[in-house]
Design a protein around this motif. Structure first.
Motif, PDB file in Angstrom:
ATOM      1  N   GLN A  70     -14.559   8.336 -10.853  1.00 20.55           N
ATOM      2  CA  GLN A  70     -14.839   7.617  -9.868  1.00 20.55           C
ATOM      3  C   GLN A  70     -13.937   8.106  -8.654  1.00 20.55           C
ATOM      4  O   GLN A  70     -12.511   8.033  -8.722  1.00 20.55           O
ATOM      5  N   VAL A  71     -14.608   8.378  -7.653  1.00 20.47           N
ATOM      6  CA  VAL A  71     -13.639   8.850  -6.512  1.00 20.47           C
ATOM      7  C   VAL A  71     -13.327   7.686  -5.430  1.00 20.47           C
ATOM      8  O   VAL A  71     -14.354   6.794  -5.253  1.00 20.47           O
ATOM      9  N   GLN A  72     -12.235   7.624  -5.189  1.00 19.13           N
ATOM     10  CA  GLN A  72     -11.625   6.591  -4.453  1.00 19.13           C
ATOM     11  C   GLN A  72     -11.013   7.081  -3.064  1.00 19.13           C
ATOM     12  O   GLN A  72     -10.102   8.138  -3.361  1.00 19.13           O
ATOM     13  N   LEU A  73     -11.296   6.652  -1.920  1.00 17.83           N
ATOM     14  CA  LEU A  73     -10.757   7.091  -0.675  1.00 17.83           C
ATOM     15  C   LEU A  73     -10.096   5.769  -0.077  1.00 17.83           C
ATOM     16  O   LEU A  73     -10.736   4.864   0.165  1.00 17.83           O
ATOM     17  N   THR A  74      -8.828   6.151   0.555  1.00 16.98           N
ATOM     18  CA  THR A  74      -8.065   4.925   1.239  1.00 16.98           C
ATOM     19  C   THR A  74      -7.716   5.466   2.557  1.00 16.98           C
ATOM     20  O   THR A  74      -7.090   6.463   2.649  1.00 16.98           O
ATOM     21  N   GLU A  75      -8.209   4.876   3.646  1.00 20.00           N
ATOM     22  CA  GLU A  75      -8.035   5.153   5.124  1.00 20.00           C
ATOM     23  C   GLU A  75      -6.883   4.479   5.607  1.00 20.00           C
ATOM     24  O   GLU A  75      -6.614   3.245   5.204  1.00 20.00           O
ATOM     25  N   SER A  76      -6.204   4.915   6.405  1.00 17.38           N
ATOM     26  CA  SER A  76      -5.184   4.116   7.149  1.00 17.38           C
ATOM     27  C   SER A  76      -4.649   4.664   8.396  1.00 17.38           C
ATOM     28  O   SER A  76      -5.280   5.925   8.799  1.00 17.38           O
ATOM     29  N   GLY A  77      -3.985   3.941   9.376  1.00 17.81           N
ATOM     30  CA  GLY A  77      -3.441   4.568  10.379  1.00 17.81           C
ATOM     31  C   GLY A  77      -4.074   3.742  11.684  1.00 17.81           C
ATOM     32  O   GLY A  77      -3.824   4.184  12.844  1.00 17.81           O
ATOM     33  N   GLY A  78      -5.140   3.223  11.533  1.00 19.32           N
ATOM     34  CA  GLY A  78      -5.723   2.478  12.812  1.00 19.32           C
ATOM     35  C   GLY A  78      -5.170   1.366  13.275  1.00 19.32           C
ATOM     36  O   GLY A  78      -4.341   0.668  12.546  1.00 19.32           O
ATOM     37  N   LYS A  79      -5.291   1.029  14.558  1.00 23.48           N
ATOM     38  CA  LYS A  79      -4.460   0.012  15.271  1.00 23.48           C
ATOM     39  C   LYS A  79      -5.170  -0.085  16.663  1.00 23.48           C
ATOM     40  O   LYS A  79      -5.855   0.679  17.226  1.00 23.48           O
ATOM     41  N   LEU A  80      -4.341  -0.912  17.451  1.00 21.61           N
ATOM     42  CA  LEU A  80      -4.747  -1.330  18.920  1.00 21.61           C
ATOM     43  C   LEU A  80      -3.959  -0.357  19.704  1.00 21.61           C
ATOM     44  O   LEU A  80      -2.714  -0.235  19.556  1.00 21.61           O
ATOM     45  N   VAL A  81      -4.697   0.563  20.525  1.00 22.28           N
ATOM     46  CA  VAL A  81      -3.948   1.762  21.270  1.00 22.28           C
ATOM     47  C   VAL A  81      -4.572   1.457  22.844  1.00 22.28           C
ATOM     48  O   VAL A  81      -5.615   1.310  22.803  1.00 22.28           O
ATOM     49  N   GLN A  82      -3.776   1.839  23.896  1.00 24.58           N
ATOM     50  CA  GLN A  82      -4.032   1.983  25.233  1.00 24.58           C
ATOM     51  C   GLN A  82      -4.978   3.055  25.591  1.00 24.58           C
ATOM     52  O   GLN A  82      -4.790   4.227  24.740  1.00 24.58           O
TER      53      GLN A  82
END
Length: 123
Positions: free
Chosen positions: A1-13
Motif C-alpha cells: 500500500q502506497v503512503q504519502l506524507t507531505e510537509s513544509g506548509g506554513k504561514l508566509v507573507q
C-alpha cells in the motif's frame, strides 16, 4: 500500500517562498508520475504541477507557471514543490499524488493522496 506524507506548509507573507516535500513509501517510486494538487477553502481540488518519473519533464497549471518548481529525488523517494512569489490566492491545502501515466492533468488521474499540508499566504 502506497503512503504519502507531505510537509513544509506554513504561514508566509505574500511575495515569500516555501518548499514543500512529499515522501512516498510502500511503492516503487520510479514507477510514478508525481503531482502536486491543491484545495483552497470552499473550492474543488485542482492540479498544480507534475513531474515525469525520471524528472525529464514537468508540467504546470497556468496559475503557478513561472513561480513554482517541481522536482524529485528518486534516491530519497521524495518529490518537492518550490513555491516562490507566493500570492494570497495560493492559500490552500497542498497534496501530492501518484499517477502511472504522463500527460493527463485531471485531479482524478492522481491517487494515493497524503494528508496534505496547509499553506497560508497573508497579504
Amino acid at each position: 500500500q502506497v503512503q504519502l506524507t507531505e510537509s513544509g506548509g506554513k504561514l508566509v507573507q505574500a511575495g515569500g517562498s516555501l518548499r514543500l516535500s512529499c515522501v512516498v513509501s510502500g511503492g516503487i517510486f520510479e514507477h510514478y508520475t508525481m503531482g502536486w494538487l491543491r484545495q483552497a477553502p470552499g473550492k474543488e481540488r485542482e492540479f498544480a504541477a507534475a513531474i515525469y518519473w525520471n524528472g525529464d519533464y514537468t508540467h504546470y497549471a497556468e496559475s503557478v507557471k513561472g513561480r513554482f518548481t517541481i522536482s524529485r529525488d528518486n534516491a530519497k523517494n521524495t518529490v518537492y514543490l518550490q513555491m516562490d512569489s507566493l500570492k494570497p490566492e495560493d492559500t490552500a491545502v497542498y497534496y501530492c499524488g501518484t499517477s502511472l501515466r504522463w500527460g493527463i492533468w485531471s485531479v482524478s488521474e492522481f491517487s494515493s493522496w497524503g494528508q496534505g499540508t496547509q499553506v497560508t499566504v497573508s497579504s
